[in-house]
Each structure stands twice: as C-alpha cells, then as structure tokens.
Design a protein around this motif. Structure first.
Motif, PDB file in Angstrom:
ATOM      1  N   LEU A 224      -3.069   5.654   0.069  1.00  0.00           N
ATOM      2  CA  LEU A 224      -2.285   6.077  -1.089  1.00  0.00           C
ATOM      3  C   LEU A 224      -2.849   7.349  -1.691  1.00  0.00           C
ATOM      4  O   LEU A 224      -2.267   7.943  -2.586  1.00  0.00           O
ATOM      5  CB  LEU A 224      -2.283   4.969  -2.146  1.00  0.00           C
ATOM      6  CG  LEU A 224      -1.667   3.650  -1.676  1.00  0.00           C
ATOM      7  CD1 LEU A 224      -1.899   2.556  -2.700  1.00  0.00           C
ATOM      8  CD2 LEU A 224      -0.183   3.830  -1.402  1.00  0.00           C
TER       9      LEU A 224
ATOM     10  N   SER B 257       0.236   5.311   4.885  1.00  0.00           N
ATOM     11  CA  SER B 257      -0.138   4.011   4.377  1.00  0.00           C
ATOM     12  C   SER B 257       0.473   2.870   5.187  1.00  0.00           C
ATOM     13  O   SER B 257      -0.213   1.932   5.588  1.00  0.00           O
ATOM     14  CB  SER B 257       0.353   3.948   2.937  1.00  0.00           C
ATOM     15  OG  SER B 257      -0.105   2.830   2.330  1.00  0.00           O
TER      16      SER B 257
ATOM     17  N   PHE C 139      -2.360  -5.291  -6.213  1.00  0.00           N
ATOM     18  CA  PHE C 139      -2.567  -4.277  -7.244  1.00  0.00           C
ATOM     19  C   PHE C 139      -2.997  -4.920  -8.553  1.00  0.00           C
ATOM     20  O   PHE C 139      -2.731  -6.089  -8.824  1.00  0.00           O
ATOM     21  CB  PHE C 139      -1.275  -3.499  -7.473  1.00  0.00           C
ATOM     22  CG  PHE C 139      -0.894  -2.627  -6.327  1.00  0.00           C
ATOM     23  CD1 PHE C 139      -1.213  -1.280  -6.325  1.00  0.00           C
ATOM     24  CD2 PHE C 139      -0.205  -3.145  -5.242  1.00  0.00           C
ATOM     25  CE1 PHE C 139      -0.856  -0.474  -5.270  1.00  0.00           C
ATOM     26  CE2 PHE C 139       0.156  -2.342  -4.186  1.00  0.00           C
ATOM     27  CZ  PHE C 139      -0.171  -1.002  -4.189  1.00  0.00           C
TER      28      PHE C 139
ATOM     29  N   PHE D  66       8.133  -6.681  -7.316  1.00  0.00           N
ATOM     30  CA  PHE D  66       9.442  -6.070  -7.513  1.00  0.00           C
ATOM     31  C   PHE D  66      10.177  -6.900  -8.552  1.00  0.00           C
ATOM     32  O   PHE D  66      10.547  -8.042  -8.277  1.00  0.00           O
ATOM     33  CB  PHE D  66      10.212  -6.018  -6.206  1.00  0.00           C
ATOM     34  CG  PHE D  66       9.430  -5.352  -5.099  1.00  0.00           C
ATOM     35  CD1 PHE D  66       8.945  -4.067  -5.251  1.00  0.00           C
ATOM     36  CD2 PHE D  66       9.162  -6.014  -3.905  1.00  0.00           C
ATOM     37  CE1 PHE D  66       8.203  -3.451  -4.243  1.00  0.00           C
ATOM     38  CE2 PHE D  66       8.434  -5.408  -2.895  1.00  0.00           C
ATOM     39  CZ  PHE D  66       7.952  -4.125  -3.066  1.00  0.00           C
TER      40      PHE D  66
ATOM     41  N   ILE E 134      11.860  -5.742   6.242  1.00  0.00           N
ATOM     42  CA  ILE E 134      11.982  -4.311   6.541  1.00  0.00           C
ATOM     43  C   ILE E 134      11.319  -4.018   7.883  1.00  0.00           C
ATOM     44  O   ILE E 134      11.795  -3.212   8.668  1.00  0.00           O
ATOM     45  CB  ILE E 134      11.302  -3.477   5.431  1.00  0.00           C
ATOM     46  CG1 ILE E 134      12.099  -3.567   4.142  1.00  0.00           C
ATOM     47  CG2 ILE E 134      11.112  -2.044   5.853  1.00  0.00           C
ATOM     48  CD1 ILE E 134      13.323  -2.728   4.095  1.00  0.00           C
TER      49      ILE E 134
ATOM     50  N   LYS F 219       1.700 -10.778   4.952  1.00  0.00           N
ATOM     51  CA  LYS F 219       1.806  -9.663   5.887  1.00  0.00           C
ATOM     52  C   LYS F 219       0.898  -9.880   7.100  1.00  0.00           C
ATOM     53  O   LYS F 219       1.112  -9.300   8.154  1.00  0.00           O
ATOM     54  CB  LYS F 219       1.426  -8.372   5.161  1.00  0.00           C
ATOM     55  CG  LYS F 219       1.816  -7.127   5.921  1.00  0.00           C
ATOM     56  CD  LYS F 219       1.422  -5.881   5.147  1.00  0.00           C
ATOM     57  CE  LYS F 219       1.603  -4.653   6.021  1.00  0.00           C
ATOM     58  NZ  LYS F 219       1.084  -3.461   5.362  1.00  0.00           N
TER      59      LYS F 219
ATOM     60  N   GLU G 107       4.129   2.098  -4.418  1.00  0.00           N
ATOM     61  CA  GLU G 107       3.010   2.062  -3.472  1.00  0.00           C
ATOM     62  C   GLU G 107       2.975   0.749  -2.700  1.00  0.00           C
ATOM     63  O   GLU G 107       2.673   0.728  -1.514  1.00  0.00           O
ATOM     64  CB  GLU G 107       1.694   2.284  -4.221  1.00  0.00           C
ATOM     65  CG  GLU G 107       1.524   3.725  -4.672  1.00  0.00           C
ATOM     66  CD  GLU G 107       0.321   3.932  -5.569  1.00  0.00           C
ATOM     67  OE1 GLU G 107      -0.011   5.094  -5.828  1.00  0.00           O
ATOM     68  OE2 GLU G 107      -0.289   2.930  -6.014  1.00  0.00           O
ATOM     69  N   ALA G 108       3.300  -0.335  -3.427  1.00  0.00           N
ATOM     70  CA  ALA G 108       3.327  -1.633  -2.742  1.00  0.00           C
ATOM     71  C   ALA G 108       4.314  -1.587  -1.583  1.00  0.00           C
ATOM     72  O   ALA G 108       4.068  -2.146  -0.515  1.00  0.00           O
ATOM     73  CB  ALA G 108       3.707  -2.734  -3.728  1.00  0.00           C
ATOM     74  N   ALA G 109       5.433  -0.887  -1.786  1.00  0.00           N
ATOM     75  CA  ALA G 109       6.419  -0.768  -0.712  1.00  0.00           C
ATOM     76  C   ALA G 109       5.925   0.170   0.384  1.00  0.00           C
ATOM     77  O   ALA G 109       6.137  -0.079   1.570  1.00  0.00           O
ATOM     78  CB  ALA G 109       7.741  -0.281  -1.277  1.00  0.00           C
ATOM     79  N   LEU G 110       5.247   1.240  -0.018  1.00  0.00           N
ATOM     80  CA  LEU G 110       4.745   2.191   0.978  1.00  0.00           C
ATOM     81  C   LEU G 110       3.740   1.521   1.910  1.00  0.00           C
ATOM     82  O   LEU G 110       3.725   1.768   3.116  1.00  0.00           O
ATOM     83  CB  LEU G 110       4.078   3.383   0.285  1.00  0.00           C
ATOM     84  CG  LEU G 110       5.021   4.420  -0.326  1.00  0.00           C
ATOM     85  CD1 LEU G 110       4.225   5.457  -1.102  1.00  0.00           C
ATOM     86  CD2 LEU G 110       5.860   5.091   0.760  1.00  0.00           C
ATOM     87  N   ILE G 111       2.904   0.671   1.340  1.00  0.00           N
ATOM     88  CA  ILE G 111       1.907  -0.024   2.152  1.00  0.00           C
ATOM     89  C   ILE G 111       2.585  -0.910   3.191  1.00  0.00           C
ATOM     90  O   ILE G 111       2.096  -1.076   4.300  1.00  0.00           O
ATOM     91  CB  ILE G 111       0.966  -0.841   1.233  1.00  0.00           C
ATOM     92  CG1 ILE G 111      -0.032   0.118   0.604  1.00  0.00           C
ATOM     93  CG2 ILE G 111       0.267  -1.941   2.000  1.00  0.00           C
ATOM     94  CD1 ILE G 111      -1.096  -0.543  -0.207  1.00  0.00           C
ATOM     95  N   ASP G 112       3.754  -1.452   2.830  1.00  0.00           N
ATOM     96  CA  ASP G 112       4.482  -2.285   3.787  1.00  0.00           C
ATOM     97  C   ASP G 112       5.372  -1.461   4.710  1.00  0.00           C
ATOM     98  O   ASP G 112       6.270  -2.000   5.355  1.00  0.00           O
ATOM     99  CB  ASP G 112       5.329  -3.328   3.035  1.00  0.00           C
ATOM    100  CG  ASP G 112       4.453  -4.450   2.499  1.00  0.00           C
ATOM    101  OD1 ASP G 112       3.276  -4.495   2.883  1.00  0.00           O
ATOM    102  OD2 ASP G 112       4.942  -5.272   1.699  1.00  0.00           O
TER     103      ASP G 112
ATOM    104  N   VAL H  47       7.777   0.576   4.131  1.00  0.00           N
ATOM    105  CA  VAL H  47       9.206   0.657   3.808  1.00  0.00           C
ATOM    106  C   VAL H  47       9.586   2.134   3.782  1.00  0.00           C
ATOM    107  O   VAL H  47       8.943   2.921   3.103  1.00  0.00           O
ATOM    108  CB  VAL H  47       9.487   0.021   2.422  1.00  0.00           C
ATOM    109  CG1 VAL H  47      10.962   0.080   2.111  1.00  0.00           C
ATOM    110  CG2 VAL H  47       8.969  -1.394   2.380  1.00  0.00           C
TER     111      VAL H  47
END
Lengths: 375, 274, 293
Positions: free
Chosen positions: A52, A72, A81, A87, A102, A150, C187-192, C194
C-alpha cells in the motif's frame, strides 16, 4: 517457504526518512510484532509489506520472491486494518466473501471457507447483518474473518485491537493466537501496546524513529534490554534508569553505594559513564536496614490493588519500586536492594547495554522457547 | 517503470486533456482580445498573438460606458451578497441554536426552494417589481435574487460543526444568545461566511436572467447585457471587441476565485454531504 | 449546539422569511393561480379558464417536442456533468498520487465565469467556417454543420456550453463524496486484488451514493436552468423550437408572446417535474442508509 525478508528497506516522504534501513527476516509461520510509540514508522513498514506504500529503497521478499514492484493484490497477503475497513454497505457474509468472489474462487470453496471462519470466530448467525449492526468486538472479528478466509500465506495486522475496550481486547488477543495456531500464516502485527506484544509475539521488533531498537523474543526484550530505549519502553511502570558510577566493585547511586558481585565488577571494568537499569518489580523493599541496601524516603504511592508503586527519593534521584505490599506511606524510610542478576548497565552516551557477566548472559542468549516454537 | 507508474501517467494525460478542454475557452478569449479582427480570422490557431494590440480594449473604453456598466454590475452584486450573507447567517443561527415548534418543517420548506426553477417565480416577480416602480432599476434586479436558500444551508452546515461545549461554556458565562452569535459563532465560521459571500457575489456578477427581464435602458446595463449586444449565433461582427468585454467580465470573478479558492472549494466540497 | 427553546428564533428568521415570502412563496402561489387564467400581462381583466391552459398544453404537439428536447438536455447534461465527473473524481482520489489539489482548483475555474461569456466564446470556437475546431476538423477532412440551425446538434452544443460551466462545480462536489470513502476500505479491496473498475462500482458508488443522488438531482435542476442562458443568448429556442426546453419555453410564452396562461402552466409543469426529483431524493435518504460520515 512463507518467510518475509526485508533487506535494507527505507522509506522517505520527501526529504524525511521515516524508515531507516531495515533488515528483518520473519520466519515462516512466525508471529513478529512491530512495537513502538506512535509515529515510529511501524505502520509504514506494514503498509510497505502489504504494497500500500511504495518502498523507497531496499528489497522485500515474500516467500522468496522479490515483490517490490508487485501490486498489493498480487502479493497474496491479507490485512486487518485498525478501523477494520469493513464494507459498510455489505452484509457480514458479503464482506467475508467479496474478495474471494472477485478472485473467482469457486462457490463451494467460498461457502466452505465462510462457514469455517465464521464458526471459528463465533460469528455464526450474523451472516445477514450489516457492520453498523454489530458491536465493536464483532466488527473486529469480521475483519479478521475476512483476512483469514483469503487463506493467504501472510497475515498483516495494523493495531487490530486498539479500538476495543480492555476486557474485549484480552479475549480478542487469545483468539488471534488461536487463529494463528489453526491457520499458521506468517504474521506481522503492529501495535503500541506492550502487553499485546509480549503475549502474542514470537519475537518483537521494537522501533523508535524508523530504526529497530531491539529484535528478539519477548522474554529477552524484557530480561535483557539492548538499550535504554527498550528498557524504558517495556514494563509499567517503566524501568528505572539512573546515572551510576562503578568504582572498585561498588556502584554509586545518588549519594550511596552498593557493592557488585565479582562477575559484574569484572564485566564493567574500565567502563566509565554508565546508567544503571532496574525494573520496579525487581527492587526488593524493606523497612529495616540490611546488607548492601540503599536507603531512601517514600514520597508517594500509587495503589493498583494487586500491587503498589512506591516512588522513593534517594539523594536527588527518584526511583520507583513495585511491591505487592501496601504498607508503605509517604515519609517512610525504606531500604532497597537490587538483585545482581536483575540489573542492567547501559553506556550513558550511546544508551547501549554494556553486556552481562557470563553467568547471567547465558540465560539471555538461549531462549529455548522461541527456538522450539519456530523449529 | 512499474505498471502503477505507467497507469498514473496515462491517467494524468486524461486529466490534463480535460483540463485543456475546460481552460481553452478562457485562453481563447484572452488571446483574441489582443488580436485585430483580421488577425483573429487569419491566425486562429495562434494562442499567443504574434502582433498583440490593445485596440479592442481602447474600443471598449471609448465606445462603451464600461465604467458605468461595471459599476452597475458591482452595485447589484454587492447588495445581493451582503444582504444574503446577513440574512443567511441570522436564519442559519435560528435553525441551529434555537428549538421551536415547526422548526424542521420550516427548514425543509426553505431548503426545498432550491429546487424551484426561476421560471416559476419569473412572472410574478416581474409584476411585483413593476408595481414597486423598480422596473428598469438596479435594485429591481437585485431584489428577486435575495430569496436564495443556499446560504442558509451552507452556513448552517458550518455552524453545526461548532462543538456544543464551546457554546455551553459561553452560555454559562451568561452571554446573551446574540452575543454568542456575534462573539463566538461568527468568528469561528468566518471562512465559511466569507466564501459564501464571495460565491454570492460571483453568482450575482454573472447573473443574466433577472437583468435581462428587468433592465431596458442602456445606462442601467450590466456586463452580461453589454456582452449580449455583441452576440448572434454566427458570432457577430465585432468579435475581438466582444472578447475584450468577455475578458473584462471574467476578470473580477476569476481574480476573486484565485485569491479565495481554498475557502470556496472547501465550502463546495462539503455541500454535497448532507 | 442548542441553547434556547423559544419564539425569539423568528426574530432571526424574519428578514429571510420576508424576502422568501415576497419573492418566492407568493410568486409560486401567483403563478399557480395565473395558470388557470387567460391573460396577456397588460389587459386589465384576467379570464378564468379552469384547466384549459393545461389541457391545451397536453394536447399540443409542441409541448411534447419541448419535453423531448428537455429529455435530451437532461441525458447529455447527466452524461457530461454527472457520470464523467463521478468517474474522474474516483480516478483522481484513488489512482493518482500527485496533483489532486491542482486539478481540483483548475477544473473549477470555468465555474466562476459568466455563461454569457461562455456562450459568446463558444460561438467562435465552434464557428462552422472560421473557428478553431472547424479548422482542426478540416485538416482531418471533416466539417461541422451550422449547428445553430441544425436540429439535434444545436442541443448538443448548448449542453456543451452549459457543461463547461457546471462541470468543475460538479466535480468538486462529487469529489467531496468520493474522497469521503475511507482510504482503508479502498485498500482492503486493493489487497484482495479487486480491479479499480470493480472498486468503483461495488464500493465507491454505494458508499458515496448520498452525494451521488444529490448531484444527480442538482445536475438536472440546475443544468436545465443554466441552459436557459445560452439558449436565450444564442438561439432563442430555434430553429423552430428545436433547442427550447421547459424553462426557456415558459419564458418564451410569458415574455415573448405574452401568453401568461400557458406560460404559467408550463412553469408549474416544470415545478412538478422537479418536485418529483426532490421527492425521489428524500425517499432515497429515508430508505437507504447512507455511508458517508
């Protein structure tokens, strides 16, 4: 296999260097704690591992692969976090499964993992709730569930418990350790809370101003602090650091002296400007004079119930001692003894630990518990 | 170069293209205002005039009573801005600091007027202003602009950010409620008040509908109306002069914007989030 | 901040209420009233005609033409000033690291410039014979039609001029909403892993929907009113009503042909449309919990 290797990693924001050359290897399956006061760069390091944050210079290897230039999403890491980053418009189960969908994990597998993590983290029954309908502890568990589902090799946690109140935090801490035992990821955990660091970590990397102050097992960080910063950071109330001079096997503390063991005297020979370090809970307090004790006057007491911190003045120096007894009061004269195997000496200028006599040093070097766990 | 860097460069190209499209008309107006009419036709692509001339501006100042026109515009804009800021601050305070029956409904009704298009009030306002014998006067242009709820909304938003404890501390010192408004609330939200005032001023400066309805005699014209004299859909014959008037028209709002952009942008940034 | 409970609040409200009563609420009532009469603004007597004005509007093909034009205006304005800034603000806040402040303040510049200026400058930029765009297209072997006389294109051009003014404003407002989405969540989405496109659709759109809906409605409400200026300045609704919209048409009825009845009826029609939008917005806020802090 799932190790994290950092080689001379640096991070600059403009001209300010916030991470100053980091060389750390996190072993496969290890729980490494990045500990330090706020603003010491520990979160930046975690974010660099996560991808990040750009790495200004140095090399980062995840599982043997250099990942500096990987996005990332390509690093196969998961992260919890500080504010959970759930979400808010998705239900608990969607939060957990969104990333998997996804990434086209097949539906059976998704539902298997979902059921598994939700059960493990005691979230069953909350599938259709939205994050705002959850308590703080539940949100934290959803965030953890999402990261665990994950099934990545690397689990990164950025102060994951700092938004929970004390009771919940204790429970969540245990849960984290349990989760790690079950899934065995390599874990990097950022916190400023030393209790979390001591209880969760296999090893602790203590940071200050972008540099590692000490990297070792919790026991060693506590028992053999590498420098004054470490000694003062670990422990509450924090370690007493007092200016001291060694003279012919005696140490001057304030206006008094106590004698050192022969081993210590040998170890300190020729070292001039020193500081003595002693943890409050290692000071032995008596009301009557005894051999090799230092006399002081109680100024103030803080009673915690299970223990009392006694603030003692001695010739212009103030020390704090922890005791389970609460019979001391302001004005009392007390006699303190410093057990020879519990004291530390630091170089006054550099702050570095000057070392221990051989009989003590051995216990610091061999922390068999850590070796057993990592092997 | 990492894929991220490449993507960022590509995105900057997109963002900059949008910027060019948005700023080109301003540059085009500025450039042509310094060209002679024949140059404007022959060297269209030239953004920096090869032979710059002031003749368009000289023309504007000698043929058009530009000072008068500018003063007319200024007069209307100042009246509208000052009055609207004052009433908006007072109303916003009433809606923030007081509790009274029907408060929420009244607030809703007033804010809803933002959704009323001007064609609904156009005719009755025209008739009212005429009956007040203010048709073809500057005041007649300013009055219908005053019923505008955006100020109440924006200033209330900003008043709501003041921590309750500050007000309570003042109230405990036995300050009157007007005193609290004057000595505490207004100083605390001064940036918001200032930017709302500037926004009102700029809007009124650029106002076209009410001047075109109310004003007939040239001596009362505002900049928008003066500019209109140079327009036909083919562009008119005094094109470069029109560009000079355009430049003069946008000078004041652009100048104000450049000086106060930080406040203005932060005011609008928060306006969408209710 | 609440310190009082009494009627003295109305002292503070009085000045606003006075101007709102005189120049907003009373006119509203009067326009509604006048929509039931036949009048020409000068005749001393107004003739009550009941719903005749509305009936004739609803039976006139011109009304449907105007409604059609209005729809086209709305579609173009939304595409340019709602969809585009939405996407662009996402790009700026999530995928670009440098220059955010610069783009923000530069994009806003046209928004402070008068639409009359915009109209006159654009007639030259888009002049079919000697404007820079025509010359550029000529190099490519293309040409622009005489847009002010061409059905369809005239609406596009007038919308473009108006968009020039409102784009920057809308951009700033929606950027406020989009950058309200917490960075951690992105960022949580970027790590996955998406992709950005999905982050926009699945995360940013729903999380900024409060600002989004507000802007959607405001683009229509303000946009249609702003278009009035270029229409009035450049085409007067022509050729043959091809560029007229609801707002301009009611002006035309009221102040060009002096038929207050149909003019007021059209205004009320516009108001009805806008009220519907307002109603939809409030329904949205009631029903959907929105996620902006």
């Amino acid at each position: 296999m799932k190790s994290i290797v950092m080689k001379d990693i640096r991070k600059n924001y403009g001209k300010v260097e916030v991470v100053k050359g980091l060389d750390i290897t996190v072993d496969s399956g290890e729980k490494l704690i990045l500990l330090g006061p706020s603003g010491c760069g520990k979160s930046t390091i975690l974010r660099m591992i996560a991808g990040l944050e750009d790495i200004t210079s140095g090399e980062l290897y995840l599982g043997g692969q250099k990942v500096n230039h990987l996005r990332s999403g390509e690093r196969n890491v998961s992260m919890v976090f500080q504010n959970y980053a759930l979400f808010p418009h998705m239900t608990v189960e969607d939060n957990i499964t969104y990333g998997l969908r996804i990434n086209k994990v097949n539906e059976d597998e998704i539902s298997r993992r979902k059921t598994d993590v939700m059960k493990t983290l005691e979230l069953s029954g909350l599938e259709k709730r939205k994050p705002r309908e959850l308590s703080g502890g539940q949100r934290q568990r959803v965030a953890l569930a999402r990261a665990v589902a994950k099934q990545s090799c690397f689990l990164l946690l950025d102060e994951p418990l700092s938004n929970l109140d004390v009771q919940l935090r204790e429970h969540a801490r245990k849960e984290l350790v349990r989760i790690h035992e079950k899934f065995g990821q390599t874990m990097v955990y950022v916190t400023h809370d030393q209790v979390e660091a001591m209880t969760v970590g296999d090893r602790i990397a203590l940071f200050s101003e972008g540099k590692v102050q000490m990297l070792d097992t919790p026991q060693n960080v506590y028992n053999c602090p590498a420098n004054v910063f470490t000694a003062k950071f670990i422990g509450s109330p924090s370690c007493n650091i007092i200016g001291a001079r060694e003279k012919n096997g005696f140490v001057e503390v304030g206006n008094q002296v106590f004698s050192l063991s022969a081993q210590w005297a040998g170890c300190l020979r020729g070292k001039e400007d020193l500081c003595l370090g002693i943890s409050p809970e290692q000071i032995e307090l008596r009301e009557t004079p005894r051999d090799n004790a230092i006399k002081g006057v109680v100024r103030y007491c803080e009673n915690y119930g299970h223990k009392t911190s006694v603030f003692i003045e001695n010739g212009g120096t103030e020390l704090v001692a922890s005791t389970e007894e609460s019979r001391f009061g302001p004005g009392d004269v007390v006699y303190m003894t410093f057990p020879q195997d519990k004291i530390h000496f630091f170089d006054k200028k550099t702050g570095h630990n000057v070392g221990y006599p051989e009989n003590i040093a051995r216990s610091c070097e061999n922390d068999s518990l850590y070796k057993r766990r990592i092997a | 170069m990492s894929p991220d860097t490449r993507r960022e460069i590509f995105l900057h190209i997109v963002l900059l293209s949008v910027l060019c499209v948005l700023l080109f008309p301003l540059a085009f107006a500025l450039s042509n205002s310094f060209k002679t009419l024949s140059d404007a036709y022959t060297s269209v692509g030239e953004l920096i005039p090869a032979r710059p001339t002031l003749e368009n501006y000289i023309h504007v100042f000698s043929r058009l009573d530009i000072a008068r026109i500018t003063l007319n515009t200024l007069f209307i804009a100042v009246i509208a801005a000052v009055f609207k800021v004052a009433t908006s601050v007072l109303s916003a305070y009433a809606f923030t600091a007081y509790e009274f029956k029907g408060k929420n409904i009244l607030y809703f009704v007033i804010i809803s007027t933002i959704f009323i298009p001007f064609n609904v009030t156009m005719l009755p306002n025209y008739l009212t202003i005429s009956r007040m014998r203010l048709a073809d006067t500057l005041l007649g242009v300013a009055l219908p602009q005053l019923a505008d709820a955006t100020g109440i909304f924006l200033i209330r938003q900003s008043m709501k950010t003041i921590p309750k404890s500050i007000i309570e501390a003042a109230a405990m010192e036995n300050k009157s409620r007007f005193g609290i408004l004057r000595d505490i609330v207004i100083p605390l939200i001064r940036p918001a008040i200032m930017s709302v005032g500037i926004i009102f001023f700029i809007n009124s400066w650029n106002e076209y509908v009410w001047p075109v309805l109310m004003l007939k005699s040239r001596s009362n014209f505002t900049l928008s109306l003066a500019l209109q004299m140079y327009i036909s859909s083919e562009g008119g014959t005094e094109f470069t002069v029109a560009m000079a008037v355009s430049v003069l028209t946008m000078l004041v709002p652009l100048g104000l914007y450049l000086v106060f952009q930080k406040f203005i942008i932060s005011t609008f940034t928060s306006s969408g989030v209710k | 901040m609440k310190i009082g409970r009494d009627k003295r609040a109305f002292l503070y409200l009085a000045p606003s209420l006075a101007v709102f009563a005189a120049f907003m609420f009373w006119p509203l009532v009067r326009t509604f009233y006048l929509s039931f009469f036949s009048w020409n603004m000068v005749k001393p007597v107004k003739k009550f005609v009941g719903l005749a004005n509305y009936a004739s509007l609803l039976s006139s093909s011109l009304t449907y033409r105007i409604l059609g034009n209005t729809t086209v205006y709305i579609i173009i304005l939304l595409a340019v000033n709602f969809a585009a800034p939405y996407i662009l603000s996402f790009v700026l806040s999530c995928a670009v690291k440098r220059g955010k402040g610069f783009y923000k303040s530069a994009y806003f510049m046209p928004s402070v410039v008068s639409l009359v200026v915009g109209s006159i400058v654009y007639t030259w930029i888009l002049n079919p014979v000697s404007g820079p765009v025509a010359l550029l297209l000529k190099h490519l072997g293309l040409s622009i039609p005489v847009w002010s006389k061409t059905d369809g294109i005239v609406i596009v051009v007038l919308s473009v001029i108006t968009s020039w003014k409102i784009f920057g404003y809308n951009f700033i407002v929606i950027l406020g909403g989009v950058s309200g989405v917490s960075e951690e969540v992105i960022e949580a989405a970027l790590i996955d892993d998406v992709p950005l496109r999905r982050i926009f659709i699945d995360i940013v759109l729903p999380m900024s929907s409060a600002t989004g809906v507000y802007l959607f409605v405001m683009t229509i409400v303000q946009g249609l009113q702003y278009v009035f200026t270029p229409i009035k300045v450049l085409t007067q609704g022509g050729p043959n009503y091809a560029s007229s919209n609801l707002i301009y048409q009611s002006y035309h009825e009221l102040f060009v042909v002096y038929r207050t009845g149909p003019g007021c009826a059209l205004s009320i029609l516009t108001l009805a449309l806008f009220s519907l939008l307002l109603f939809l917005e409030f329904r949205f806020f009631e029903k959907k919990v929105y996620y902006e802090s």
